[in-house]
Design an enzyme around this catalytic site. Structure first.
Site, mmCIF file in Angstrom:
data_model
loop_
_atom_site.group_PDB
_atom_site.id
_atom_site.type_symbol
_atom_site.label_atom_id
_atom_site.label_comp_id
_atom_site.label_asym_id
_atom_site.label_seq_id
_atom_site.Cartn_x
_atom_site.Cartn_y
_atom_site.Cartn_z
ATOM 1 N NE ARG A 98 -37.923 -41.415 42.864
ATOM 2 C CZ ARG A 98 -38.239 -41.852 41.654
ATOM 3 N NH1 ARG A 98 -38.426 -43.127 41.434
ATOM 4 N NH2 ARG A 98 -38.349 -41.015 40.652
ATOM 5 N NE ARG A 124 -7.732 -39.271 33.291
ATOM 6 C CZ ARG A 124 -7.240 -40.494 33.478
ATOM 7 N NH1 ARG A 124 -6.986 -41.280 32.456
ATOM 8 N NH2 ARG A 124 -7.017 -40.952 34.692
ATOM 9 C CG HIS A 159 -5.492 -39.400 23.656
ATOM 10 N ND1 HIS A 159 -6.024 -39.836 24.837
ATOM 11 C CD2 HIS A 159 -4.246 -38.978 23.946
ATOM 12 C CE1 HIS A 159 -5.144 -39.692 25.805
ATOM 13 N NE2 HIS A 159 -4.045 -39.163 25.289
ATOM 14 C CE LYS A 215 -12.315 -40.733 22.180
ATOM 15 N NZ LYS A 215 -11.145 -40.151 22.845
ATOM 16 C CG HIS A 230 -12.043 -35.982 23.542
ATOM 17 N ND1 HIS A 230 -11.986 -36.901 24.564
ATOM 18 C CD2 HIS A 230 -12.862 -34.984 23.965
ATOM 19 C CE1 HIS A 230 -12.758 -36.478 25.557
ATOM 20 N NE2 HIS A 230 -13.289 -35.327 25.228
ATOM 21 C CE1 TYR A 289 -13.742 -42.699 25.267
ATOM 22 C CE2 TYR A 289 -13.033 -41.748 27.342
ATOM 23 C CZ TYR A 289 -12.795 -42.550 26.247
ATOM 24 O OH TYR A 289 -11.594 -43.216 26.140
#
Length: 170
Positions: free
Chosen positions: A20, A51, A54, A64, A111, A124
């Site tokens: 499935r 990215r 931060h 996080k 991060h 996240y």
């Protein structure tokens, strides 16, 4: 759950597949030890999208939980807690759609992540709201950090390419 260099924890996440499709349990209060205030989903269309790095300054520091349900990333945490013995050290690890792992990043850790495959999805959860005035950042290519990326960071936002060097944080 396992701890890596006293920086972050790696969590095993539940993943089931059959004819499935698949079921991926991205978060549980018992495993993560916090209640998310926000959850974000980020797409990266190409290899080499970076990215970050931060974090939020106190009193808005956040934890996080990072997962990669599609594609692959190199996820990075840099300890920016001056009271920590690991201050200014970094840890990186690959997260993929197939590895059933998540990265739990503590407060006061910058991060960021680098896409290692096209059409990547990163999800996240964080335990604090985003407060623009509390946001801080580091330039991933700062030689003082010593971060070794598996592929070059080719695509960065103007903001992420303009963060100050590590030396500006005492």
């Amino acid at each position: 759950m396992s701890r890596v260099n006293n920086l972050v924890e790696i969590l095993a996440i539940r993943h089931f597949s059959d004819q499935r499709g698949s079921y991926l349990k991205l978060w549980s209060a018992e495993a993560c030890g916090f209640a998310p205030r926000q959850v974000a989903a980020i797409t990266c269309p190409k290899i080499g999208v970076f990215r970050g790095l931060h974090w939020q300054a106190p009193p808005h520091a956040e934890r996080k939980l990072v997962t990669c349900p599609r594609g692959a990333i190199f996820d990075i945490a840099v300890n920016m807690d001056p009271a920590s013995p690991g201050y200014r050290s970094w840890q990186g690890m690959e997260l993929t759609a197939d590895d059933d792992k998540a990265f739990l990043i503590p407060p006061l850790h910058a991060h960021g992540f680098l896409s290692l495959s096209a059409d990547t999805l990163v999800v996240y959860a964080s335990d604090a709201d985003y407060i623009p005035e509390a946001e801080r950042g580091l330039l991933v290519t700062d030689p003082a950090l010593g971060i070794v990326l598996p592929v070059p960071a080719r695509i960065l936002s103007t903001k992420d390419a303009s963060w100050p060097p590590l030396a500006s944080f005492s």
